[in-house]
Design a protein around this motif. Structure first.
Motif, short mmCIF file in Angstrom:
data_model
loop_
_atom_site.label_atom_id
_atom_site.label_comp_id
_atom_site.label_asym_id
_atom_site.label_seq_id
_atom_site.Cartn_x
_atom_site.Cartn_y
_atom_site.Cartn_z
N SER A 25 0.84 -1.20 0.00
CA SER A 25 0.00 0.00 0.00
C SER A 25 0.87 1.25 0.00
CB SER A 25 -0.92 0.02 1.23
OG SER A 25 -1.88 -1.00 1.17
N THR A 26 0.34 2.33 -0.56
CA THR A 26 1.06 3.60 -0.61
C THR A 26 0.17 4.70 -0.05
OG1 THR A 26 0.30 4.00 -2.86
CG2 THR A 26 2.44 2.92 -2.60
N SER A 27 0.80 5.65 0.63
CA SER A 27 0.04 6.71 1.29
C SER A 27 -0.18 7.92 0.40
CB SER A 27 0.79 7.18 2.55
OG SER A 27 1.99 7.85 2.18
N GLY A 28 0.69 8.13 -0.57
CA GLY A 28 0.70 9.39 -1.30
C GLY A 28 1.59 10.39 -0.58
N ALA A 29 1.73 11.57 -1.18
CA ALA A 29 2.64 12.58 -0.64
C ALA A 29 2.00 13.35 0.50
CB ALA A 29 3.06 13.54 -1.74
N GLY A 30 2.74 13.46 1.60
CA GLY A 30 2.28 14.25 2.73
C GLY A 30 2.47 15.74 2.48
N THR A 31 1.99 16.55 3.40
CA THR A 31 2.09 18.00 3.29
C THR A 31 3.55 18.44 3.34
OG1 THR A 31 -0.05 18.26 4.36
CG2 THR A 31 1.39 20.19 4.32
N ALA A 32 3.93 19.29 2.40
CA ALA A 32 5.31 19.78 2.34
C ALA A 32 5.54 20.84 3.41
CB ALA A 32 5.61 20.35 0.96
N VAL A 33 6.74 20.81 3.96
CA VAL A 33 7.16 21.80 4.96
C VAL A 33 8.27 22.65 4.35
CG1 VAL A 33 8.28 22.13 7.19
CG2 VAL A 33 6.53 20.36 6.92
N ALA A 34 8.08 23.95 4.36
CA ALA A 34 9.09 24.87 3.82
C ALA A 34 9.97 25.39 4.95
CB ALA A 34 8.42 26.03 3.10
N PHE A 35 11.28 25.44 4.70
CA PHE A 35 12.24 25.96 5.68
C PHE A 35 13.32 26.72 4.93
CE2 PHE A 35 13.95 21.97 4.26
CZ PHE A 35 15.32 22.17 4.21
N THR A 36 14.09 27.48 5.67
CA THR A 36 15.20 28.22 5.06
C THR A 36 16.53 27.71 5.61
OG1 THR A 36 15.10 29.97 6.75
CG2 THR A 36 13.83 30.30 4.73
N TYR A 37 17.53 27.80 4.78
CA TYR A 37 18.87 27.38 5.20
C TYR A 37 19.86 28.49 4.91
CZ TYR A 37 23.40 25.05 5.26
OH TYR A 37 24.72 24.74 5.52
N THR A 38 20.67 28.83 5.90
CA THR A 38 21.74 29.80 5.76
C THR A 38 23.04 29.13 6.15
OG1 THR A 38 20.24 31.61 6.35
CG2 THR A 38 22.60 32.06 6.46
#
Length: 294
Positions: free
Chosen positions: A168-181
């Motif tokens: 079974s497959t769940s599909g894509a979960g909600t994306a989380v946006a972050f920043t990297y410095t």
């Protein structure tokens, strides 16, 4: 007849493939019936279909993701004998979640341990900016983690996960946006011939280049080049203080302006690039003189 539900396979959040097997060696299978409901009492029916014959795979889709499905298989042979109904409760695999980093979080150190929740014992695939970067196995409580390695470009990035379990497959979960410095790199000092090497120093003779790099997270590598040509490269076991030395005879360089570049990298991928222009002014050595015999 003998009836059994052989498999239920989830396809992302709203699709399901239900395979069943019905056999009757005497009179043959007359009909089968698949019923799908949200509750164990089958009062909230989502799907109910009668098929002729025995075995097949039924595709079923819901309008919204359910938490559970109850699937019942009934069968009857040509003689009118009914099989014992088979009922299965199927727990729908939810979308995997990312708990860390949180949405909008600012990161400055790598590697970073991504943490989340998924279906217990599921295989979790982690995607950075839509590209697969690794896999993790969820624990019995659904927790999972994966180390996000260096290097990573500065700016905004997204992470999302998908999960799979027993076909079974769940599909894509909600994306989380972050920043990297990118973090500040190690402190670097350079000596030549025992003296500090500063910009536009005039060098008149060969000497020993000595480099010292310091970092609270540990120095991983020191590299040096002259005019882009490498003269030194060494890796270290994330030492708080790392030293390097290289004798430079300048035999292949003409007099004039040149550039020394020193790059020190720490354990979190922070880098310091020290660029030092210098002038080479080496006179020709004196001609040999014969002093004996007189």
């Amino acid at each position: 007849p003998v009836a059994q539900i052989s498999s239920i396979r989830q396809i992302e959040q709203t699709g399901f493939d239900i395979s069943y097997l019905v056999q009757d060696s005497l009179s043959g299978v007359s009909s089968t019936r698949i019923s799908i409901a949200l509750d164990a009492g089958f009062s909230n029916i989502l799907y109910d279909q009668v098929f002729s014959g025995g075995s097949r795979t039924v595709h079923f889709a819901t309008a919204a993701p359910p938490e559970k499905l109850h699937v019942k298989l009934d069968a009857e042979d040509v003689a009118g004998n009914a099989a014992t109904p088979r009922v299965i409760e199927f727990v729908v695999m939810p979308l995997p979640r990312i708990l860390a980093p949180m949405a909008g979080e600012a990161l400055s150190r790598l590697p970073y341990l991504v943490r989340g929740l998924a279906f217990p014992n599921a295989q979790v695939a982690l995607y950075l900016d839509q590209a697969l970067v690794g896999h993790a196995t969820a624990a019995a409580d659904g927790s999972y983690s994966h180390s996000l390695p260096a290097p990573l470009t500065e700016g905004t990035h997204t992470l999302h996960a998908s999960a799979s379990y027993q076909g079974s497959t769940s599909g894509a979960g909600t994306a989380v946006a972050f920043t990297y410095t990118r973090p500040p790199g190690p402190d670097v000092q350079a000596l030549f011939g025992g003296l500090p090497l500063v910009a536009n120093t005039a060098l008149t003779q060969p000497g020993l280049l000595a480099i010292t790099a310091q970092s609270p997270v540990g120095v991983a590598r020191i590299q040096a080049s002259v005019n882009g040509a490498a003269i030194y490269s060494q890796t270290y076991a994330n030492l708080p203080t790392a030293t390097a030395s290289q004798f430079i005879d300048f035999a292949q360089l003409p007099n004039g302006a040149h550039t020394l570049a020193i790059t020190a990298t720490d354990a979190d991928s922070g880098q310091t690039v020290l660029t030092i222009p210098f002038a080479l002014d080496m006179g020709a050595p004196p001609a040999p003189a014969i002093t004996a015999p007189a």
